[in-house]
Design a protein around this motif. Sequence first.
Motif, PDB file in Angstrom:
ATOM      1  N   ALA A   1      31.385 103.933  86.961  1.00 29.22           N
ATOM      2  CA  ALA A   1      30.977 103.314  85.699  1.00 29.22           C
ATOM      3  C   ALA A   1      30.874 104.411  84.649  1.00 29.22           C
ATOM      4  CB  ALA A   1      29.616 102.635  85.857  1.00 29.22           C
ATOM      5  N   MET A   2      31.170 104.047  83.417  1.00 25.43           N
ATOM      6  CA  MET A   2      31.050 105.075  82.378  1.00 25.43           C
ATOM      7  C   MET A   2      30.656 104.429  81.062  1.00 25.43           C
ATOM      8  SD  MET A   2      35.022 105.958  81.830  1.00 25.43           S
ATOM      9  CE  MET A   2      36.220 104.674  81.561  1.00 25.43           C
ATOM     10  N   GLY A   3      30.136 105.228  80.171  1.00 30.85           N
ATOM     11  CA  GLY A   3      29.731 104.677  78.880  1.00 30.85           C
ATOM     12  C   GLY A   3      29.669 105.753  77.824  1.00 30.85           C
ATOM     13  N   ASP A   4      29.761 105.308  76.598  1.00 34.13           N
ATOM     14  CA  ASP A   4      29.613 106.211  75.460  1.00 34.13           C
ATOM     15  C   ASP A   4      28.619 105.509  74.537  1.00 34.13           C
ATOM     16  OD1 ASP A   4      29.760 107.447  73.014  1.00 34.13           O
ATOM     17  OD2 ASP A   4      31.949 107.660  73.031  1.00 34.13           O
ATOM     18  N   ASP A   5      27.356 105.917  74.642  1.00 32.40           N
ATOM     19  CA  ASP A   5      26.306 105.203  73.899  1.00 32.40           C
ATOM     20  C   ASP A   5      26.536 105.245  72.394  1.00 32.40           C
ATOM     21  OD1 ASP A   5      24.861 104.257  76.063  1.00 32.40           O
ATOM     22  OD2 ASP A   5      23.737 106.129  76.290  1.00 32.40           O
ATOM     23  N   ALA A   6      27.094 106.374  71.911  1.00 29.65           N
ATOM     24  CA  ALA A   6      27.277 106.493  70.466  1.00 29.65           C
ATOM     25  C   ALA A   6      28.245 105.431  69.954  1.00 29.65           C
ATOM     26  CB  ALA A   6      27.787 107.892  70.124  1.00 29.65           C
ATOM     27  N   ARG A   7      29.341 105.272  70.650  1.00 24.58           N
ATOM     28  CA  ARG A   7      30.331 104.284  70.185  1.00 24.58           C
ATOM     29  C   ARG A   7      30.133 102.915  70.845  1.00 24.58           C
ATOM     30  NH1 ARG A   7      36.041 106.799  70.836  1.00 24.58           N
ATOM     31  NH2 ARG A   7      35.115 107.583  72.759  1.00 24.58           N
ATOM     32  N   ARG A   8      29.183 102.842  71.766  1.00 25.30           N
ATOM     33  CA  ARG A   8      28.888 101.598  72.485  1.00 25.30           C
ATOM     34  C   ARG A   8      30.117 101.057  73.234  1.00 25.30           C
ATOM     35  NH1 ARG A   8      24.045  99.856  71.364  1.00 25.30           N
ATOM     36  NH2 ARG A   8      24.325  97.608  71.553  1.00 25.30           N
ATOM     37  N   PHE A   9      30.765 101.967  73.953  1.00 30.03           N
ATOM     38  CA  PHE A   9      31.873 101.575  74.843  1.00 30.03           C
ATOM     39  C   PHE A   9      31.391 101.712  76.276  1.00 30.03           C
ATOM     40  CE2 PHE A   9      35.640 102.973  71.944  1.00 30.03           C
ATOM     41  CZ  PHE A   9      35.395 101.881  71.128  1.00 30.03           C
ATOM     42  N   TYR A  10      31.625 100.696  77.073  1.00 24.34           N
ATOM     43  CA  TYR A  10      31.191 100.779  78.470  1.00 24.34           C
ATOM     44  C   TYR A  10      32.279 100.229  79.375  1.00 24.34           C
ATOM     45  CZ  TYR A  10      26.723 101.632  76.311  1.00 24.34           C
ATOM     46  OH  TYR A  10      25.737 102.168  75.556  1.00 24.34           O
ATOM     47  N   GLY A  11      32.387 100.819  80.562  1.00 26.10           N
ATOM     48  CA  GLY A  11      33.385 100.311  81.509  1.00 26.10           C
ATOM     49  C   GLY A  11      32.910 100.465  82.939  1.00 26.10           C
ATOM     50  N   VAL A  12      33.296  99.535  83.790  1.00 28.01           N
ATOM     51  CA  VAL A  12      33.009  99.682  85.217  1.00 28.01           C
ATOM     52  C   VAL A  12      34.313  99.522  85.973  1.00 28.01           C
ATOM     53  CG1 VAL A  12      30.610  98.905  85.158  1.00 28.01           C
ATOM     54  CG2 VAL A  12      32.443  97.238  85.450  1.00 28.01           C
ATOM     55  N   GLN A  13      34.353 100.133  87.125  1.00 30.66           N
ATOM     56  CA  GLN A  13      35.584 100.107  87.903  1.00 30.66           C
ATOM     57  C   GLN A  13      35.498  99.067  89.020  1.00 30.66           C
ATOM     58  OE1 GLN A  13      35.900 101.144  91.143  1.00 30.66           O
ATOM     59  NE2 GLN A  13      38.125 101.216  91.273  1.00 30.66           N
ATOM     60  N   PHE A  14      34.340  98.427  89.185  1.00 30.99           N
ATOM     61  CA  PHE A  14      34.162  97.487  90.312  1.00 30.99           C
ATOM     62  C   PHE A  14      33.941  96.078  89.768  1.00 30.99           C
ATOM     63  CE2 PHE A  14      29.607  97.370  89.546  1.00 30.99           C
ATOM     64  CZ  PHE A  14      29.402  98.590  88.899  1.00 30.99           C
ATOM     65  N   HIS A  15      33.899  95.121  90.676  1.00 29.23           N
ATOM     66  CA  HIS A  15      33.761  93.720  90.276  1.00 29.23           C
ATOM     67  C   HIS A  15      32.291  93.359  90.091  1.00 29.23           C
ATOM     68  CE1 HIS A  15      37.877  92.289  90.670  1.00 29.23           C
ATOM     69  NE2 HIS A  15      38.011  93.160  91.654  1.00 29.23           N
ATOM     70  N   VAL A  16      31.801  93.422  88.858  1.00 32.92           N
ATOM     71  CA  VAL A  16      30.403  93.046  88.641  1.00 32.92           C
ATOM     72  C   VAL A  16      30.178  91.560  88.866  1.00 32.92           C
ATOM     73  CG1 VAL A  16      29.586  94.821  87.059  1.00 32.92           C
ATOM     74  CG2 VAL A  16      30.908  92.912  86.168  1.00 32.92           C
ATOM     75  N   GLU A  17      31.237  90.750  88.731  1.00 32.01           N
ATOM     76  CA  GLU A  17      31.037  89.296  88.733  1.00 32.01           C
ATOM     77  C   GLU A  17      30.878  88.705  90.129  1.00 32.01           C
ATOM     78  OE1 GLU A  17      33.803  90.834  88.503  1.00 32.01           O
ATOM     79  OE2 GLU A  17      35.474  89.689  89.337  1.00 32.01           O
ATOM     80  N   VAL A  18      31.237  89.447  91.184  1.00 31.08           N
ATOM     81  CA  VAL A  18      31.160  88.837  92.518  1.00 31.08           C
ATOM     82  C   VAL A  18      29.724  88.892  93.032  1.00 31.08           C
ATOM     83  CG1 VAL A  18      33.556  89.457  93.000  1.00 31.08           C
ATOM     84  CG2 VAL A  18      31.713  90.889  93.885  1.00 31.08           C
ATOM     85  N   THR A  19      29.383  87.906  93.863  1.00 31.04           N
ATOM     86  CA  THR A  19      27.966  87.786  94.223  1.00 31.04           C
ATOM     87  C   THR A  19      27.498  88.914  95.127  1.00 31.04           C
ATOM     88  OG1 THR A  19      28.646  86.340  95.993  1.00 31.04           O
ATOM     89  CG2 THR A  19      27.860  85.294  93.996  1.00 31.04           C
TER      90      THR A  19
END
Length: 446
Positions: free
Chosen positions: A5-23
Motif C-alpha cells: 500500500a502506498m500514499g502521498d498525503d500531500a497530494r492525497r493519492f493512495y493505492g493498494v496492491q491487494f483486494h480490499v473488497e473481498v471479505t
Amino acid sequence: CRVAAMGDDARRFYGVQFHVEVTHTPHGRQILSNFVHDICGCGQEWSAGERVATLEEQVRRASRNRRVFFFVSGGVDSTVAFTLATRALGRERVHGAYIDTGFMRQGETQEIAAAFRGLGYDLEVVDASDQFFKALDGVAEPEAKRQIIGDMFIAVQDQAIARLGWGDDWVLGQGTIYPDTIESGGTKSSAKIKTHHNRVGKVEEMIRAGRVLEPISELYKDEVREVGRKLELPKELIERHPFPGPGLAIRCLCCQAEGIAEAIPPIQGYAAVRLPLRSVGVQGDFRSYAHPTLLWGGLRTHGMLSEVSSLITNTQRESNRVTYLLGCRVHQASRVWRAHPALLTRERITVLQEADGRVRQWLRDENLTAAVWQFPVVLLPLAADQSAGETIVLRPVESEDGMTAHVAPLDFAALDRLTARLMELPALDAVLLDISHKPPATIEWE
Ligand code: XMP
C-alpha cells in the motif's frame, strides 16, 4: 510483495496492491470506507431501510410499463428479484417461470413449486429437461456447456412467450447479482472467469436493446439476503445454500479421453498424484483450467491440510486445486486413478442427485446446514481401477459473497459417517474432500 500500500498525503493519492473488497481481507471495509468518506469526502446518503423502496422504484422506471418474464430458480437471488418486481409492478404484469433443466436437485422442482404456492404465486413449471440433455449431447468443455445452457434458457423463454402471446412488449427479468457481472468479464477491469447463464451472448444482445430487467444486479449475496428478510420472505427460501443457474450440469464433470493419474513426490507426509482431469480455478485474477492434486495419508487435520494445499498451489502452478481422499472401494495396493470418457447423461445426473441428496440429508441429521455457506457435491468420471466407477468430491465452503471462500473445517468423524453413506452407492469408487480455498480454486468444478 514489496509495496502493498502506498500514499502521498500531500497530494492525497493512495493505492493498494491487494483486494480490499473481498471479505477475507482484514479491515477491508474500513479501508474502503476511509477512502470513500475521509479521503474523497463522500457522504452516506442511503440506508438499508430505504433500500426496498429504492429498488422498487428502479424496477418501475426500468420496466417502462412493459410486462416482465421472469426465470425463477427457487434460489435466493431470483426469488428476491421476482418478489421486488411483482411488488413494484403488480402480479398481472410479471410472469414467473421455473425451468426444470434436468439438472436440479432431487425433489427440488416439487419443493420450489410448493414454496411459491405458499407465497401465493402461480409459478409456471416447464419441464425442458429433454431439450437440455439433447443440446448438451457430446459436449464436455465447461464454457461450451455454459454457453449451451444459457442459450437453451433463451430458447425456452421464446417458446413460453409464444404461448403467452405477448408479442414484443415485454422484458426479461433476471436475478443477476453483482459477482455474476464481474466474473463474466462484464466490468471494465475484470477478466472473464466464466460465463454465467444470465450473461450469454443472446442475453447481452437483449441488455443492449434495453430488454432486460435486473433489480438486484448491484448487490452482493449478503445484501440480497438482507433485502429478502425485509421483504419477509420465508427463511427456507432466504437461507438456502446458493445453487448455480446451470445446476448440477456444472457439478458433473465431463471427460473425452482416458487418462491415468501421474504420481508426484510425497509432500509433508502425504502421498500425492496429479489427477488426469481438469477443473476451473481463478489464479491471479484470471481463469485457469488445470489438474487437481489428490493427497492421502498424512495428518488428518484441517490446519495441516490447508497449509499443504496452499503450498502445492503456490509452488506448482499446473495445479489449481487440491483434494484429500476420504474413502475408496479399491485397496491402495491395486489402485489406479483413471479418468474415463463420460458426458452429461441422465444416468450420471441421477447418481449425482442421489449423492447430493444424501449429503443434504446428512447436513440436516448432523445439524450442520448453517455451518457451511455452500456445499457443492461434484461427480468426476474418475475410477480407482479399470472399472467405469465414478468419484464424488465434497466441497463444503465458508464464504460471505462467493467471491472468495475458505474450506469449511467440518469434523472428520462426521465426514467419515457421510463417506460411509455415499460409498453405499454402487456407481461410486471414491469420495474426496476438496481442501482448496478460493482463490486459487473456484467453488464449483465446472
Ligand atoms: P465459483 O465457482 O466461481 O462460484 O467460485 C461462485 C459462486 O457463484 C455460483 N455460481 C453461479 N450462480 N449462475 C449462478 O446463479 C451461474 O452460472 C453460476 N456459476 C457459479 C457458485 O455456485 C458459487 O456460489
